[in-house]
Design an enzyme around this catalytic site. Structure first.
Site, PDB file in Angstrom:
ATOM      1  N   SER A  68     -50.241  13.700  33.106  1.00  0.00           N
ATOM      2  CA  SER A  68     -51.501  13.060  33.485  1.00  0.00           C
ATOM      3  C   SER A  68     -51.672  11.704  32.793  1.00  0.00           C
ATOM      4  O   SER A  68     -51.055  11.424  31.765  1.00  0.00           O
ATOM      5  CB  SER A  68     -52.675  13.973  33.139  1.00  0.00           C
ATOM      6  OG  SER A  68     -52.522  15.205  33.795  1.00  0.00           O
TER       7      SER A  68
HETATM    8  N1  SAM Z   1     -50.570  19.282  31.087  1.00  0.00           N
HETATM    9  C1  SAM Z   1     -49.426  18.636  31.668  1.00  0.00           C
HETATM   10  C2  SAM Z   1     -48.829  17.597  30.765  1.00  0.00           C
HETATM   11  O1  SAM Z   1     -49.352  17.354  29.672  1.00  0.00           O
HETATM   12  O2  SAM Z   1     -47.796  17.025  31.153  1.00  0.00           O
HETATM   13  C3  SAM Z   1     -49.700  18.067  33.039  1.00  0.00           C
HETATM   14  C4  SAM Z   1     -49.909  19.114  34.034  1.00  0.00           C
HETATM   15  S1  SAM Z   1     -49.554  18.706  35.712  1.00  0.00           S
HETATM   16  C5  SAM Z   1     -50.830  17.604  36.126  1.00  0.00           C
HETATM   17  C6  SAM Z   1     -49.998  20.285  36.443  1.00  0.00           C
HETATM   18  C7  SAM Z   1     -49.044  21.386  36.109  1.00  0.00           C
HETATM   19  O3  SAM Z   1     -49.596  22.621  36.555  1.00  0.00           O
HETATM   20  C8  SAM Z   1     -47.689  21.259  36.779  1.00  0.00           C
HETATM   21  O4  SAM Z   1     -46.675  21.276  35.813  1.00  0.00           O
HETATM   22  C9  SAM Z   1     -47.607  22.502  37.682  1.00  0.00           C
HETATM   23  O5  SAM Z   1     -46.323  23.015  37.845  1.00  0.00           O
HETATM   24  C10 SAM Z   1     -48.519  23.450  36.941  1.00  0.00           C
HETATM   25  N2  SAM Z   1     -49.034  24.568  37.732  1.00  0.00           N
HETATM   26  C11 SAM Z   1     -49.388  24.608  39.053  1.00  0.00           C
HETATM   27  N3  SAM Z   1     -49.849  25.819  39.371  1.00  0.00           N
HETATM   28  C12 SAM Z   1     -49.788  26.585  38.243  1.00  0.00           C
HETATM   29  C13 SAM Z   1     -50.146  27.919  37.923  1.00  0.00           C
HETATM   30  N4  SAM Z   1     -50.674  28.770  38.813  1.00  0.00           N
HETATM   31  N5  SAM Z   1     -49.951  28.357  36.663  1.00  0.00           N
HETATM   32  C14 SAM Z   1     -49.433  27.532  35.725  1.00  0.00           C
HETATM   33  N6  SAM Z   1     -49.086  26.254  35.965  1.00  0.00           N
HETATM   34  C15 SAM Z   1     -49.269  25.780  37.205  1.00  0.00           C
END
Ligand code: SAM
Length: 221
Positions: A68
């Site tokens: 992000s």
């Molecule tokens: N917090 C992260 C960072 O510091 O880089 C950024 C997160 S990114 C915007 C959103 C993340 O949520 C992705 O890596 C995606 O694979 C994950 N995601 C999507 N659905 C999910 C779920 N049901 N449970 C866990 N992670 C999930």
């Protein structure tokens, strides 16, 4: 291997990011500013994006996912009002950058990622940085932490149509959740406090996140 000169360049860029994009806007929490002025964001992005690591924008981390924008990371962290006694659940480990910041400000972090590949690479980066107060789980974060547990803070780093019920149940009374809630293209960043078992929600700003895909979130398609 990053050379000394490059390290120095990143230090200047990191300082500029904090002064211009965080302190220069509404990030006033000194502990958040301090941690983000120390943490090497370049270690959390693929090498081809290293030179853009301190731009105030999200960057691809693979598998269609993103790290992000620094301002949003800072804002969400500030909204959590963390202290060293907090146990924090993060949904969406991604690159591990947000988890690393949380780990520096809280007692223990529990982070869930859907993709094993992202979780493993985040674990490797945090390991290299000597951050050892994070537990990782690969699975559907919308179902909550897989063992019975109560958290002081929960941060959802992907868009949800509503706060998943299992997370409300795993939040302590008076605990806080910060999350982007809304449709799959635009959302409201909200901070919610659990009072007498129910969430009281406050609007922070508009935002745009990738979807949380799961049983209590969005479908894959
Ligand atoms: N917090 C992260 C960072 O510091 O880089 C950024 C997160 S990114 C915007 C959103 C993340 O949520 C992705 O890596 C995606 O694979 C994950 N995601 C999507 N659905 C999910 C779920 N049901 N449970 C866990 N992670 C999930």
């Amino acid at each position: 291997m990053v050379s000394f000169e490059e390290k120095d360049r990143f230090a200047i860029e990191r300082d500029t990011m904090v002064r211009l994009h965080l302190a220069g806007r509404d990030i006033t929490d000194r502990s958040v500013l301090q941690v983000m002025s120390e943490l090497p964001r370049e270690c959390f992005v693929p090498s081809k994006y290293e030179s853009k690591a301190y731009a105030d924008r999200p960057l691809p981390v693979g598998l269609g996912q993103t790290i992000s924008q620094p301002y949003i990371v800072a804002l969400m962290t500030q909204c959590l009002n963390l202290n060293r006694r907090c146990e924090v659940l993060e949904l969406g480990t991604g690159s591990g950058y947000q988890a690393a910041i949380l780990a520096k400000l809280a007692k223990q972090v529990y982070t869930i990622e859907r993709y094993n590949q992202l979780s493993e690479s985040a674990q490797a980066v945090l390991g290299r940085l000597g951050i050892d107060n994070v537990q990782y789980y690969v699975g559907d974060g919308s179902c909550g932490w897989p063992e019975p547990k109560q958290f002081d803070r929960i941060i959802i780093t992907a868009a949800v149509p509503h706060i998943p019920q299992p997370l409300i149940e795993q939040l302590c009374e008076d605990g806080l959740i910060v999350a982007p809630v809304g449709g799959q293209y635009t959302q409201d960043l909200v901070v919610c406090k659990k009072v007498k078992g129910r969430l009281q929600s406050k609007f922070v700003c508009g935002c745009r996140f990738v979807k949380l895909i799961g049983k209590y979130a969005f479908d894959e398609t």
